[in-house]
Design a protein around this motif. Structure first.
Motif, PDB file in Angstrom:
ATOM      1  N   ILE A   1       0.839  -1.194   0.074  1.00  0.00           N
ATOM      2  CA  ILE A   1       0.014  -0.064  -0.085  1.00  0.00           C
ATOM      3  C   ILE A   1       0.861   1.209   0.033  1.00  0.00           C
ATOM      4  O   ILE A   1       1.822   1.191   0.690  1.00  0.00           O
ATOM      5  N   ILE A   2       0.371   2.300  -0.808  1.00  0.00           N
ATOM      6  CA  ILE A   2       1.209   3.636  -0.789  1.00  0.00           C
ATOM      7  C   ILE A   2       0.116   4.554  -0.009  1.00  0.00           C
ATOM      8  O   ILE A   2      -0.723   4.761  -0.706  1.00  0.00           O
ATOM      9  N   HIS A   3       0.395   5.200   0.897  1.00  0.00           N
ATOM     10  CA  HIS A   3      -0.670   6.028   1.563  1.00  0.00           C
ATOM     11  C   HIS A   3      -0.165   7.330   1.509  1.00  0.00           C
ATOM     12  O   HIS A   3       0.744   7.805   2.100  1.00  0.00           O
ATOM     13  N   VAL A   4      -0.905   8.221   0.728  1.00  0.00           N
ATOM     14  CA  VAL A   4      -0.555   9.643   0.518  1.00  0.00           C
ATOM     15  C   VAL A   4      -1.404  10.769   1.496  1.00  0.00           C
ATOM     16  O   VAL A   4      -2.596  10.434   1.788  1.00  0.00           O
ATOM     17  N   HIS A   5      -0.530  11.622   2.101  1.00  0.00           N
ATOM     18  CA  HIS A   5      -1.123  12.503   3.017  1.00  0.00           C
ATOM     19  C   HIS A   5      -0.671  13.810   2.752  1.00  0.00           C
ATOM     20  O   HIS A   5       0.368  14.147   2.605  1.00  0.00           O
ATOM     21  N   GLY A   6      -1.718  14.876   2.437  1.00  0.00           N
ATOM     22  CA  GLY A   6      -1.425  16.209   2.335  1.00  0.00           C
ATOM     23  C   GLY A   6      -1.210  16.721   0.790  1.00  0.00           C
ATOM     24  O   GLY A   6      -0.436  15.903   0.109  1.00  0.00           O
ATOM     25  N   TRP A   7      -1.377  17.954   0.362  1.00  0.00           N
ATOM     26  CA  TRP A   7      -1.268  18.433  -1.012  1.00  0.00           C
ATOM     27  C   TRP A   7       0.097  18.296  -1.505  1.00  0.00           C
ATOM     28  O   TRP A   7       0.302  17.897  -2.845  1.00  0.00           O
ATOM     29  N   MET A   8       1.080  18.603  -0.847  1.00  0.00           N
ATOM     30  CA  MET A   8       2.455  18.444  -1.411  1.00  0.00           C
ATOM     31  C   MET A   8       2.692  17.305  -2.069  1.00  0.00           C
ATOM     32  O   MET A   8       3.551  16.856  -2.818  1.00  0.00           O
ATOM     33  N   ALA A   9       2.100  16.031  -1.503  1.00  0.00           N
ATOM     34  CA  ALA A   9       2.197  14.689  -1.968  1.00  0.00           C
ATOM     35  C   ALA A   9       1.191  14.267  -3.014  1.00  0.00           C
ATOM     36  O   ALA A   9       1.234  13.104  -3.393  1.00  0.00           O
ATOM     37  N   SER A  10       0.411  15.206  -3.542  1.00  0.00           N
ATOM     38  CA  SER A  10      -0.740  14.745  -4.075  1.00  0.00           C
ATOM     39  C   SER A  10      -0.491  14.491  -5.667  1.00  0.00           C
ATOM     40  O   SER A  10      -1.202  13.875  -6.127  1.00  0.00           O
TER      41      SER A  10
ATOM     42  N   PHE B   1       6.237  -1.211  -8.290  1.00  0.00           N
ATOM     43  CA  PHE B   1       4.691  -0.853  -8.086  1.00  0.00           C
ATOM     44  C   PHE B   1       3.642  -1.345  -8.782  1.00  0.00           C
ATOM     45  O   PHE B   1       2.620  -1.005  -8.482  1.00  0.00           O
ATOM     46  N   ALA B   2       3.897  -2.480  -9.386  1.00  0.00           N
ATOM     47  CA  ALA B   2       2.903  -2.981 -10.035  1.00  0.00           C
ATOM     48  C   ALA B   2       1.611  -3.336  -9.536  1.00  0.00           C
ATOM     49  O   ALA B   2       0.588  -3.183 -10.076  1.00  0.00           O
ATOM     50  N   ASP B   3       2.015  -3.966  -8.295  1.00  0.00           N
ATOM     51  CA  ASP B   3       1.056  -4.497  -7.454  1.00  0.00           C
ATOM     52  C   ASP B   3       0.470  -3.704  -6.140  1.00  0.00           C
ATOM     53  O   ASP B   3      -0.271  -3.907  -5.287  1.00  0.00           O
ATOM     54  N   SER B   4       1.055  -2.453  -6.056  1.00  0.00           N
ATOM     55  CA  SER B   4       1.045  -1.696  -4.988  1.00  0.00           C
ATOM     56  C   SER B   4      -0.501  -0.810  -5.207  1.00  0.00           C
ATOM     57  O   SER B   4      -1.083  -0.446  -6.375  1.00  0.00           O
TER      58      SER B   4
ATOM     59  N   ASP C   1      -6.413   3.920  -5.494  1.00  0.00           N
ATOM     60  CA  ASP C   1      -7.505   2.680  -5.436  1.00  0.00           C
ATOM     61  C   ASP C   1      -8.515   2.879  -4.253  1.00  0.00           C
ATOM     62  O   ASP C   1      -9.445   2.045  -4.394  1.00  0.00           O
ATOM     63  N   ALA C   2      -8.238   3.768  -3.362  1.00  0.00           N
ATOM     64  CA  ALA C   2      -9.330   4.082  -2.120  1.00  0.00           C
ATOM     65  C   ALA C   2      -8.847   5.027  -1.723  1.00  0.00           C
ATOM     66  O   ALA C   2      -7.929   6.046  -1.880  1.00  0.00           O
ATOM     67  N   VAL C   3      -9.720   5.709  -0.799  1.00  0.00           N
ATOM     68  CA  VAL C   3      -9.678   7.185  -0.255  1.00  0.00           C
ATOM     69  C   VAL C   3     -10.368   7.012   1.105  1.00  0.00           C
ATOM     70  O   VAL C   3     -11.268   6.478   1.467  1.00  0.00           O
ATOM     71  N   ILE C   4      -9.520   7.878   1.974  1.00  0.00           N
ATOM     72  CA  ILE C   4      -9.904   8.075   3.487  1.00  0.00           C
ATOM     73  C   ILE C   4     -10.542   9.704   3.462  1.00  0.00           C
ATOM     74  O   ILE C   4      -9.750  10.322   3.179  1.00  0.00           O
ATOM     75  N   LEU C   5     -11.436   9.740   4.149  1.00  0.00           N
ATOM     76  CA  LEU C   5     -11.651  11.182   4.521  1.00  0.00           C
ATOM     77  C   LEU C   5     -11.430  11.388   5.955  1.00  0.00           C
ATOM     78  O   LEU C   5     -11.826  10.648   6.819  1.00  0.00           O
TER      79      LEU C   5
ATOM     80  N   VAL D   1      -8.976  -2.244   0.571  1.00  0.00           N
ATOM     81  CA  VAL D   1      -7.749  -2.018  -0.236  1.00  0.00           C
ATOM     82  C   VAL D   1      -7.000  -3.208  -0.647  1.00  0.00           C
ATOM     83  O   VAL D   1      -6.586  -3.339  -1.964  1.00  0.00           O
ATOM     84  N   LEU D   2      -6.682  -4.222   0.178  1.00  0.00           N
ATOM     85  CA  LEU D   2      -5.596  -5.259  -0.140  1.00  0.00           C
ATOM     86  C   LEU D   2      -6.380  -6.217  -1.068  1.00  0.00           C
ATOM     87  O   LEU D   2      -6.187  -7.168  -1.521  1.00  0.00           O
ATOM     88  N   ASN D   3      -7.807  -6.287  -0.813  1.00  0.00           N
ATOM     89  CA  ASN D   3      -8.740  -7.476  -1.504  1.00  0.00           C
ATOM     90  C   ASN D   3      -9.175  -7.080  -2.911  1.00  0.00           C
ATOM     91  O   ASN D   3      -9.101  -6.011  -3.269  1.00  0.00           O
TER      92      ASN D   3
END
Length: 269
Positions: free
Chosen positions: A141-150, A166-169, A222-226, A267-269
């Protein structure tokens, strides 16, 4: 989460920067995964207002030394690391004298956005990917936080589309409250075009507002967290129409089980 590899990429992180909703969750989420037996890597920019001596940052020579091309300019990539002692968590810092030496994060003394924030975001995205390639570490999983990482999701899926590491990330983007007013440099379109990002995707970043940057990020996730209560309505409406898993806002006191379950089942399924 036992044995799962999660790459956290964040604009801000405590204890290196002041506490806010992004910097705090960028610390708490990796800490949770770490405590549940997951493997983690954390990346953030090395802003000039981070006290290197106090936090014991040091350069990693074997990872530094390459140049990243940003808008046809060679920009040296420097990698520094530090540890969060009580959690035994190592943090990687993406550094460059031109982009990150100034003693501030996103704005000048008058509160104006830095003119090169667009290039800083591109450099950060490329720097993270190139460093993880050198580490030869393939995240689940690659989890992105904040606009500088967007910009990381679009660069991973377009510029680095053929990178097998990163093919399966799976990419998860956390959405927070609006953190800047106005626009980034409109030249961001030309700079992304230089990297052969598709024209229709570049148009989605125009004008380069906070909302538009995050819309493109979630499009390539692939997925979003509010991750906050005060998310702009325009952004919430956009996300509600996406055909992908979305975790509604969960208070900090209750997030651990919710995030771990979301990672595992959605996310992983």
């Amino acid at each position: 989460m036992n044995g799962k590899k999660i790459l956290f990429v964040s604009s801000e992180l405590v204890p290196y920067l002041p506490e806010n909703e992004v910097s705090l969750m960028s610390y708490e989420a990796p800490r949770m995964v770490n405590s549940k037996g997951g493997q983690i890597r954390i990346f953030m920019p090395r802003y000039g207002n981070i006290n290197e001596r106090r936090h014991q940052l040091h350069e990693v020579i074997r990872l530094s030394g390459m140049n990243l091309v940003i808008n046809d300019m060679d920009m040296p990539l420097i990698i520094k690391v530090a540890s969060i002692p009580k959690e035994r968590i190592q943090v990687y810092f993406i550094d460059n004298e031109e982009y990150f030496k100034r003693k501030a994060t996103f704005t000048d003394e008058e509160g104006e956005l830095f003119k090169d924030n667009d290039e800083r975001a591109i450099f950060f995205a490329k720097g993270v990917v190139e460093t993880v390639k050198k580490l030869n570490w393939s995240p689940d999983i690659i989890h992105v936080h904040g606009w500088m990482a967007s910009l990381l999701p679009i660069y991973l899926r377009e510029y680095y589309a053929d990178e097998p590491l990163f093919a399966d990330s799976k990419i998860v983007t956390s959405i927070y409250g609006k953190s800047f007013e106005g626009n980034l440099n409109p030249e961001i379109s030309n700079k992304m075009a230089f990297d052969s990002i598709p024209e229709d995707r570049i148009e989605a970043v125009s004008p380069p507002t906070y909302n538009n940057l995050l819309k493109v990020a979630v499009d390539y996730s692939d997925a979003v967290i509010l991750a906050a209560e005060g998310i702009p309505e325009d952004l919430k409406d956009y996300i509600s129409n996406l055909d992908k898993p979305v975790l509604p806002y969960v208070p900090l006191q209750e997030f651990e089980e919710a995030y771990a379950d979301f990672y595992n089942t959605e996310v992983l399924n």
